[in-house]
Design an enzyme around this catalytic site. Structure first.
Site, short mmCIF file in Angstrom:
data_model
loop_
_atom_site.label_atom_id
_atom_site.label_comp_id
_atom_site.label_asym_id
_atom_site.label_seq_id
_atom_site.Cartn_x
_atom_site.Cartn_y
_atom_site.Cartn_z
N PHE A 12 -22.69 -6.75 14.61
CA PHE A 12 -23.14 -6.88 13.23
C PHE A 12 -22.61 -8.15 12.55
CE2 PHE A 12 -23.03 -2.21 13.95
CZ PHE A 12 -24.40 -1.99 13.90
N ASN A 44 -6.59 -4.10 -5.79
CA ASN A 44 -6.57 -5.53 -5.55
C ASN A 44 -6.19 -6.23 -6.84
OD1 ASN A 44 -7.40 -5.49 -2.77
ND2 ASN A 44 -9.44 -4.97 -3.48
N ASN A 47 -14.91 -2.90 8.36
CA ASN A 47 -14.19 -2.66 7.10
C ASN A 47 -14.32 -3.82 6.12
OD1 ASN A 47 -13.05 -0.09 7.92
ND2 ASN A 47 -11.73 -1.27 9.29
N GLU A 86 -9.88 0.53 -5.87
CA GLU A 86 -10.87 0.98 -4.90
C GLU A 86 -10.66 2.46 -4.58
OE1 GLU A 86 -10.83 -1.56 -1.50
OE2 GLU A 86 -11.56 -3.29 -2.63
N GLU A 116 -2.91 6.91 7.29
CA GLU A 116 -3.36 7.99 6.43
C GLU A 116 -4.61 8.62 7.03
OE1 GLU A 116 -3.80 5.93 2.76
OE2 GLU A 116 -5.77 5.10 3.25
N ARG A 130 -6.29 -9.10 -8.18
CA ARG A 130 -6.91 -10.43 -8.23
C ARG A 130 -8.36 -10.28 -8.61
NH1 ARG A 130 -9.99 -9.61 -3.79
NH2 ARG A 130 -9.04 -8.64 -1.95
N GLU A 188 -6.83 1.56 -2.70
CA GLU A 188 -5.90 0.47 -2.96
C GLU A 188 -6.29 -0.21 -4.26
OE1 GLU A 188 -6.19 -2.36 0.20
OE2 GLU A 188 -8.25 -2.94 -0.26
N LYS A 196 0.81 -1.21 0.00
CA LYS A 196 0.00 0.00 0.00
C LYS A 196 0.85 1.27 0.00
CE LYS A 196 -4.29 -1.76 1.94
NZ LYS A 196 -3.98 -3.18 1.73
#
Length: 712
Positions: free
Chosen positions: A393, A335, A280, A320, A245, A337, A333, A161
């Site tokens: 949740f 991904n 997340n 993203e 960040e 894949r 970021e 990252k």
């Protein structure tokens, strides 16, 4: 050396078609319009045999496309996955180690042995596990085996990252303000967070999937977040480096699907809205987003392609972004894949992304240009998990699926799953049961189908999150598109409590329960073997009952004529009709003219009926008037005092115990840490007290409800 499984798990094409007849519709519900298409061009040679270095639903998903393309498949599995669906579906299967992922699905040596043993020409990594491991890609290349994904350079550049953020800046992609280096200690983390300004996001440099991520609003939370994030990052990715960040409060999480080949061509396949999250991790996704206008969509897509070209990316990948209320977007970021939620992109574009990945890996150019990529209709995905939605949740649940039926008889419903009736959900792997996808010409149509699909989905043996999923997709804020990544804590500030019954809903539930109870009573009164039929029509019968729901008691008057029950409850009349098949878990009822799908989980001789209504389980007790009066004399069971004990809220492994007998703990102080599905959960004291006894130690496996610590 990996051992080839016995022939009993090597399934030929014919037996597969017989044994897995439902699997065709699992992949794509074929109605008037296919949700995506796989076109097998016999003149376009790809691979003879592909090994799938993964498990569960994504392994099954890859196998389905391979079979359509005429490619043989090899499954790898741990010893506890010997009878898993992906093993049964593949042409060959190889056991690569025991249950822990580090000894099986992350065991590169064993997987390389499996490749040599089976002669696989290529490897599809799915997502997670080794899918973004540059060393694995390098080892495959050294053996002359094709990695169905980007090359190791792209994986390294985007998988880190810190490095990816620097590359994104150079490629003129919008980025979030933050520290571009590695955070080495908790003290460094606090200092950097203070410089950036709270709130901040602490996250694993090599991470993804919500693991190794913490939001901190002050110095104390930064220190705690640094500890947990580094531990989770090390456990999940073997890399404990962190970055910090600026945290953008209440953003939307919107991602762009990209597809690129080895010839410099790259496309963006529109966006996916992924803002409904817990811890997340995504829960509900949809494509397209209700928020983006064509100009913003194009700007995000073009920046995503710029980034892909900057690292010479080739394969399917996802960029993203976080998007604020003014439609400013920031790179989060990439991904490298296939993404978990790729099915909704396939639904609105008609492309099979697995097929495209295989073509690109073989060296073919993309078949499409940007102008060929449509947005056709709307697709929604609900991640169905073996989780208890009433605990944060969704905390993991384990167990065996004693009854399981996917709602594939409904039109435009797709279920990507890797389990079946009898499958075990264990503590070793992700608790996902399936990805439930619905498609419609409009968003309203897709939402209505999702509501029906959730009501028709039968899952027994494990606790699942369908109650939460159904409440999300029917909530006025979600329906209107007013969502962000804080949707769940904003809508349910005191935690999720299930469907809240209004007066009409309560009457519907009580009337349905009473009708089912009388149907069961009438059936039990019939004599077995009595085939005599009465020539005279059966007269309506009448019953007076007392129905208990929660703390309330309701007097009910009920009559029956044919298949129709007329129920008097709370001063109103409710008419309930249906087929009343007590052998079925599903009950399609018409209640005052409205179609409802209820599920009956259990009926007991004591009159207790457990019903799933509007997605939520309700316990209803039905008694005769006399039994109800006598029941009032029964002593009530005293609830356990939980203020002085700490029980495990989920099955998992004890990572750390922070107290010992005799210690005094303050309210909110950490007592121990439980890891479940690679997520670490800190358990704290609910009051100030002295520790009386400790019943666990690091490394132990605990079940839900197990006693951990006693306080005085």
């Amino acid at each position: 050396m990996a051992a080839l499984c016995r022939p009993s798990v090597i399934v030929d094409t014919l037996s597969l078609a017989v044994k897995f007849a439902p699997c065709r519709s699992r992949c794509c519900a074929v109605t008037s319009r296919a949700l995506y298409s796989t076109v097998n061009n016999p003149n376009e040679k790809t691979f003879d045999k592909i090994l799938i270095a993964n498990r569960g639903e994504i392994a099954c998903r890859v196998i389905k496309t391979c079979k359509k393309m005429g490619i043989q498949t090899v499954a790898v599995h741990s010893d506890v996955d010997t009878s898993a669906v992906h093993v049964k579906m593949a042409d060959e299967a190889v056991c690569v180690g025991p249950a822990p992922t580090s000894k099986s699905y992350l065991n590169m040596d064993a997987i390389m042995d499996a490749i040599r043993l089976t002669g696989a020409q290529a490897v599809h990594p799915g997502y997670g596990f080794l899918s973004e491991n540059k060393e694995f890609a390098k080892r495959l290349a050294a053996e002359g085996v094709t990695f169905i994904g980007p090359d190791s350079h792209s994986i390294q550049a985007m998988g880190d990252k810190i490095e990816s953020k620097l590359i994104a800046k150079a490629a003129k992609v919008n980025t979030i303000p933050g520290f571009d280096g590695v955070v080495k200690t908790a003290d460094d983390a606090v200092k950097i967070a203070q410089q950036i300004g709270y709130p901040v996001m602490i996250k694993a440099s090599a991470g993804g999937g919500g693991k190794g991520m913490r939001i901190a609003w002050n110095d104390e939370e930064t220190r705690e977040g640094f500890r947990f994030s580094s531990q989770e990052a090390s456990s999940s990715f073997g890399d404990d480096r962190l970055l910090i960040e600026k945290y953008i409060d209440n953003p939307r999480h919107i991602e762009i699907q990209v597809l690129a080949d080895k010839h410099g061509n790259a496309l963006w396949l529109n966006e996916r809205e992924c803002s409904i999250q817990r811890r997340n991790q995504k829960v509900v996704e949809e494509a397209p987003s209700t928020f983006l206008d064509p100009d913003t969509r194009q700007a995000m897509g073009e920046q995503a392609v710029q980034l892909a070209k900057a690292v010479k990316y080739s394969s399917a990948g996802t960029v993203e972004f976080l998007v604020d209320s003014k439609k400013n977007f920031y790179f989060l970021e990439m991904n490298t894949r296939l993404q978990v939620e790729h099915p909704i992109t396939e639904c609105i574009t008609g492309l099979d992304l697995v097929e495209q990945m295989i073509r690109v890996a073989k060296g073919y150019q993309l078949q499409h240009t940007q102008k060929d990529i449509p947005i056709t209709g709307w697709a929604i995905e609900s991640r169905v998990y073996a989780e208890d939605p009433y605990k944060s949740f969704g905390l993991p649940s384990i167990g065996r699926l004693s009854q399981y039926h996917e709602p594939l008889d409904l039109n435009n419903v797709r279920v990507d799953s890797g389990i079946e009736e009898g499958s075990d959900i264990s503590i070793y792997y992700d608790p996902m049961i399936s990805k439930l996808v619905t498609y419609g010409a409009t968003r309203a149509e897709a939402l209505a189908r999702m509501e029906d699909a959730l009501d028709n989905y039968v899952i027994r043996g494990v606790t699942h999150n369908i109650p939460l999923l159904r409440e999300i997709i029917t909530h006025p804020r979600f329906i209107s598109g007013d969502i962000n990544t804080s949707f769940l804590p904003e809508v349910y500030p005191d935690g999720f409590k299930g469907h809240q019954l209004d007066a009409d809903g309560r009457r519907e539930l009580l009337a349905s329960a009473a009708a089912l109870h009388i149907t069961s009573q009438l059936r039990s009164q019939k004599l077995l073997g009595n085939l005599r039929l009465s020539p005279a029509p059966v007269e309506s019968s009448r019953w007076q009952l007392c129905v208990e729901l929660g703390e309330g008691r309701h007097d009910i008057d009920i009559t029956k004529a044919g298949n129709i029950y007329t129920v008097g409850v709370d001063g109103e009349t409710v008419e309930v009709s249906g087929q009343w098949n007590l052998a079925s878990p599903l009950h399609a009822l018409t209640i005052n003219g409205t179609q409802r799908m209820l599920q009956c989980l259990s009926r007991e001789a004591s009159g207790l009926i457990v019903l799933q209504y509007m997605g939520t389980l309700f316990k209803v007790r039905i008694l005769s008037k006399l039994a109800s009066e006598l029941n009032s004399y029964m002593p009530e069971k005293v609830a356990e005092d939980t203020s002085s004990i700490l029980r495990s809220p989920m099955p998992g492994t004890v990572v750390a115990v922070s107290v010992k007998p005799g210690d005094t703990v303050a309210e909110g102080q950490e007592i121990c840490v439980i890891e479940a599905m690679k997520m670490q959960n800190s358990l704290t004291a609910v009051k100030q007290a002295k520790v009386k006894s400790v019943h666990c130690k690091p490394g132990e496996t605990v079940g839900e409800g197990d006693l951990l610590v006693e306080l005085e």
